[in-house]
Every structure is written in structure tokens, then in C-alpha cells.
Scaffold this motif. Structure first.
Motif, mmCIF file in Angstrom:
data_model
loop_
_atom_site.group_PDB
_atom_site.id
_atom_site.type_symbol
_atom_site.label_atom_id
_atom_site.label_comp_id
_atom_site.label_asym_id
_atom_site.label_seq_id
_atom_site.Cartn_x
_atom_site.Cartn_y
_atom_site.Cartn_z
ATOM 1 N N ASN A 73 0.827 -1.211 0.000
ATOM 2 C CA ASN A 73 0.000 0.000 0.000
ATOM 3 C C ASN A 73 0.860 1.259 0.000
ATOM 4 O OD1 ASN A 73 -1.382 2.092 2.238
ATOM 5 N ND2 ASN A 73 -2.831 1.311 0.739
ATOM 6 N N GLY A 220 -14.869 -0.256 11.199
ATOM 7 C CA GLY A 220 -15.640 -0.763 12.330
ATOM 8 C C GLY A 220 -15.980 -2.235 12.247
ATOM 9 N N GLN A 239 -12.312 -5.168 4.664
ATOM 10 C CA GLN A 239 -10.936 -4.822 5.052
ATOM 11 C C GLN A 239 -10.951 -4.434 6.526
ATOM 12 O OE1 GLN A 239 -8.309 -2.913 2.276
ATOM 13 N NE2 GLN A 239 -7.838 -1.274 3.697
ATOM 14 N N GLY A 241 -8.675 -3.391 9.912
ATOM 15 C CA GLY A 241 -7.389 -2.921 10.413
ATOM 16 C C GLY A 241 -7.245 -3.171 11.892
ATOM 17 N N THR A 242 -8.030 -2.452 12.687
ATOM 18 C CA THR A 242 -7.967 -2.534 14.149
ATOM 19 C C THR A 242 -7.977 -3.984 14.643
ATOM 20 O OG1 THR A 242 -9.152 -0.449 14.221
ATOM 21 C CG2 THR A 242 -9.096 -1.714 16.256
HETATM 22 C C1 LIG Z 1 -3.318 1.781 12.817
HETATM 23 C C2 LIG Z 1 -3.926 2.014 11.476
HETATM 24 C C3 LIG Z 1 -3.115 2.435 10.423
HETATM 25 C C4 LIG Z 1 -3.658 2.590 9.135
HETATM 26 N N1 LIG Z 1 -2.819 2.883 8.090
HETATM 27 C C5 LIG Z 1 -3.307 2.813 6.819
HETATM 28 C C6 LIG Z 1 -2.425 2.867 5.703
HETATM 29 O O1 LIG Z 1 -1.205 2.960 5.845
HETATM 30 N N2 LIG Z 1 -2.966 2.790 4.463
HETATM 31 C C7 LIG Z 1 -4.311 2.646 4.268
HETATM 32 O O2 LIG Z 1 -4.757 2.564 3.124
HETATM 33 N N3 LIG Z 1 -5.157 2.576 5.299
HETATM 34 C C8 LIG Z 1 -4.687 2.650 6.570
HETATM 35 N N4 LIG Z 1 -5.553 2.523 7.624
HETATM 36 C C9 LIG Z 1 -7.008 2.441 7.365
HETATM 37 C C10 LIG Z 1 -7.416 1.027 6.984
HETATM 38 O O3 LIG Z 1 -7.091 0.785 5.636
HETATM 39 C C11 LIG Z 1 -8.942 0.802 7.127
HETATM 40 O O4 LIG Z 1 -9.656 1.775 6.446
HETATM 41 C C12 LIG Z 1 -9.375 0.767 8.578
HETATM 42 O O5 LIG Z 1 -8.475 0.074 9.389
HETATM 43 C C13 LIG Z 1 -10.749 0.135 8.687
HETATM 44 O O6 LIG Z 1 -11.313 0.381 9.932
HETATM 45 P P1 LIG Z 1 -11.070 -0.551 11.228
HETATM 46 O O7 LIG Z 1 -9.741 -0.122 11.775
HETATM 47 O O8 LIG Z 1 -12.216 -0.189 12.093
HETATM 48 O O9 LIG Z 1 -11.043 -1.969 10.767
HETATM 49 C C14 LIG Z 1 -5.041 2.382 8.925
HETATM 50 C C15 LIG Z 1 -5.843 1.996 10.000
HETATM 51 C C16 LIG Z 1 -5.309 1.799 11.268
HETATM 52 C C17 LIG Z 1 -6.200 1.339 12.382
#
Ligand SMILES: Cc1cc2nc3c(=O)[nH]c(=O)nc-3n(C[C@H](O)[C@H](O)[C@H](O)COP(=O)(O)O)c2cc1C
Length: 358
Positions: A73, A220, A239, A241-242
């Protein structure tokens, strides 16, 4: 039940349409990415904050560790240029925090970006991972052509249906619809960020109507029930992340792990990086509230808080860290291996869908 056989899964060669979100800032490395991809999902390396000359070796490690697809990414922002007023406001805001952490006063120079976006993109294309994902902007025609020449599949992030249409017209293979609940930085690039603060439920539904390419829901989502809900809305992938930040393979720092395990509330702030991002409420977010609207833009404010975040991490002090997390953080699982998490998510999704059909 064939819920996992979406167009997205088929096109990208996945057993389950679950993407581990790229997370720049040192939480994601080859171990986590390889484990998710080996489990049949799509792991994602995050190079938005990585030196271009370090990118090739990281991609090579994952290529050597797994023969499954994975993503790399990059960010596509235009670096913002601060005004003298914004720099002065930032210095006044950060001075007491620096003093509290024992850091010397900051110089008056505006720091330049650590890395050029074009160099990061070139390094990723050169490394040729199976998938490249983009955030904070739209890939140029040249970048899209280079991906096609190298057989690289593409994903790009949208926060409004307009952004989704814009990205589809450029020929991306899938669109990640990032709802307002999402942790980390907002991906909004066509509008002021407030216009992109659409909840995942409304955004995914609207994007599925707006484009023909597969939509990946983000924001979320922490368990199979939320994945099932996203699929019912028409998403063909999710997708998260958390949800992956407390896996043993994640390289999340200790004070950050403690804050995640304790849960929310979360808030969106510009105070840490100059670009709106959602994280667990802490002192730097609270104290930045009065000035955040007029601090230097990304990546300048991010550079200005770098020493603060490094000192806070070294002092095991979460008050001044970026604790990026989504609104679902209360459901985070601690200590579950990434491959097991993917497997559990798949089992839960199937159970939720069967329950909904009963
Ligand atoms: C710690 C953290 C770092 C993130 N860094 C990026 C990143 O480098 N590139 C990106 O496209 N999205 C990044 N995101 C956003 C994620 O792609 C995604 O939209 C998000 O994690 C989804 O929500 P969730 O954390 O509730 O699952 C990041 C999210 C978190 C939590």
C-alpha cells in the motif's frame, strides 16, 4: 455455503474475501502479512511512511514467505505546504508536550516530507507485489498502465460514491469503501474531509450502486456478524485494520497494545499528523482540539510530532502517541494469531449468514 466465493475473491485468488488493512507506522510487517495471506485472506504491507530504498526488501520477504497473493500500500497525497502562522501555532501547541517528555524546544524550520511519494510508488512498482493498494488519492494513468504491464492488481480507497466512480473510471480492480468508523487516516481526496465522513452502512450500500467493480467494506468491522452485514449490503470483500493490531505477529508497541485492549472512545483528529485520522482519545487529541483546525497540513505536522511520538513510545507513555483505532475497538481480540483470526472470522461469517436465513 458459498458466501466467500465473491468476484473479488476469485479475481484476487483468495479463499476468503478478508483483507488485513495496510497500517503504516510500524504495526505491520512480513510476519503478519504472510500469516493472513497463508490463511487465504489478503495481507497488506504498508509503505505510506517507508523510505523508498527499504520497500524492495520488505516485498521480497513476503514473496519468499508465501506463494499466496498479498498487497503493498502507498499514499498518493500532494504534500501540503504550511503557512508561518500554522507553524507558529503548532510550535506553541507542542512546546509543553515536548517539555513534559524532556525533549529540547523544536527549531523554527518547517520540516520537509521524509520521502517523495513518486519515489515510494516507483519502488513498489519495481518490487512488483501481486496487488498494490492506494490511499489518499487516485493513481495516475501512468501508474495504472505500469501496474497492468506488470500484472499487478489494484485496489484504491474511496470515502464517497463520487470518489468510487472516479477510481472506477481509472480502471482499478476493486474499491475499498472506507466508512467514518474506520481507524487511521481518512482517505478522502476529492472533497473536504467532512464530506467523506459517511458511516460504513450508508457508504458501502451507495458505492455498490455507484460502481460495477467489487467493493470492499472497511470501517468498524471486527467480527463475522459485521462481515455478514457488509456482504448483505453488496460488498464483495471486507478490510479490517484494528482487529489485527493485537495479533502476536503485529509489531504494535506495548503502550499502544494496552490502550487497544482497554478500548475506546475514539475521535478524529488533525492534531497528530495534519490529516484527519481516528484514534483512541488521549491527551494529544484532547489538547489539540482547540488548535487542530489550523495546524500545518500532512505530512508537515506528522514530521513535527515525530520526536514526540518516539519519546512517548520509549517512555511507555500512551498520552502522546498516535493510537489509531476504529470505533469497533471494544470488540478487539487479544493474542489471537492472525491466521486463526482469519479462520474464526470466516466461521463466524458463515454462522451469521445462516442465522440470518433461518
Ligand atoms: C493503525 C492504522 C493504520 C492505518 N494505516 C493505513 C495505511 O497505511 N494505508 C491505508 O490505506 N489505510 C490505513 N488505515 C485504514 C485502513 O485501511 C482501514 O480503512 C481501517 O483500518 C478500517 O477500519 P477498522 O480499523 O475499524 O477496521 C489504517 C488503519 C489503522 C487502524
Amino acid at each position: 455455503m458459498a458466501w466467500h466465493r465473491t468476484r473479488f475473491a476469485a479475481r484476487f485468488g483468495l479463499d476468503v474475501p478478508i483483507v488485513q488493512a495496510p497500517m503504516a507506522g510500524g504495526m505491520v510487517g512480513p510476519a503478519l502479512v504472510g500469516a493472513v495471506s497463508d490463511a487465504g485472506g489478503l495481507g497488506s504491507l504498508a509503505f505510506g511512511m517507508t523510505a523508498p530504498d527499504a520497500i524492495g526488501a520488505e516485498v521480497a520477504k513476503v514473496l519468499a514467505a508465501t506463494n499466496r497473493p498479498f498487497a503493498a500500500n502507498v499514499f498518493l497525497h500532494e504534500p501540503g505546504v504550511p503557512t508561518a502562522d500554522q507553524l507558529a501555532r503548532s510550535a506553541a501547541f507542542l512546546a509543553p508536550i515536548r517539555a513534559e517528555l524532556g525533549l529540547p524546544p523544536q527549531g523554527s524550520e518547517a520540516p520537509g516530507p521524509s520521502h517523495r511519494v513518486a519515489d515510494q510508488v516507483a519502488a513498489v512498482l519495481e518490487a512488483a507485489p501481486p496487488v498494490v493498494s492506494f490511499a489518499f488519492g487516485a493513481p495516475s494513468a501512468d501508474v495504472m498502465a505500469a501496474c497492468r504491464r506488470r500484472g499487478i492488481l489494484t485496489i484504491a480507497t474511496a470515502t464517497t460514491p463520487e470518489e468510487a466512480r472516479h477510481l472506477e473510471a481509472l480502471g482499478v480492480d476493486a474499491i475499498c469503501a472506507q466508512g467514518a468508523e474506520a481507524g487511521g487516516h481518512r482517505g478522502t481526496f476529492l472533497h473536504p474531509f467532512e464530506a467523506g465522513m459517511i458511516g460504513t452502512l450508508a457508504l458501502v450500500r451507495a458505492c455498490v450502486d455507484a460502481v460495477d467493480v467489487p467493493v470492499i467494506a472497511a470501517g468498524g468491522i471486527m467480527d463475522g456478524r459485521s462481515i455478514a452485514a457488509a456482504l448483505l449490503l453488496g460488498a464483495e470483500g471486507v478490510q479490517l485494520g484494528t482487529a489485527f493490531l493485537l495479533c502476536p505477529e503485529a509489531t504494535t508497541a506495548k503502550p499502544y497494545r494496552r490502550a487497544l485492549a482497554a478500548g475506546g472512545p475514539t475521535a478524529v483528529t488533525r492534531a497528530i499528523s495534519g490529516r484527519p485520522a481516528r484514534g483512541i482519545e488521549n491527551r494529544i487529541i484532547a489538547e489539540g482540539r482547540a488548535v487542530e483546525a489550523d495546524l500545518p497540513p500532512y505530512p508537515v505536522q506528522n514530521e513535527l510530532t515525530k520526536a514526540i511520538r518516539a519519546a512517548a513510545a520509549a517512555q511507555d507513555q500512551p498520552a502522546f502517541l498516535s493510537l489509531w483505532a476504529g470505533q469497533g475497538v471494544g470488540l478487539i481480540r487479544d493474542g489471537v494469531k492472525a491466521g486463526d483470526l482469519v479462520a474464526r472470522l470466516a466461521v463466524e461469517t458463515e454462522a451469521a449468514l445462516l442465522g440470518a436465513l433461518r
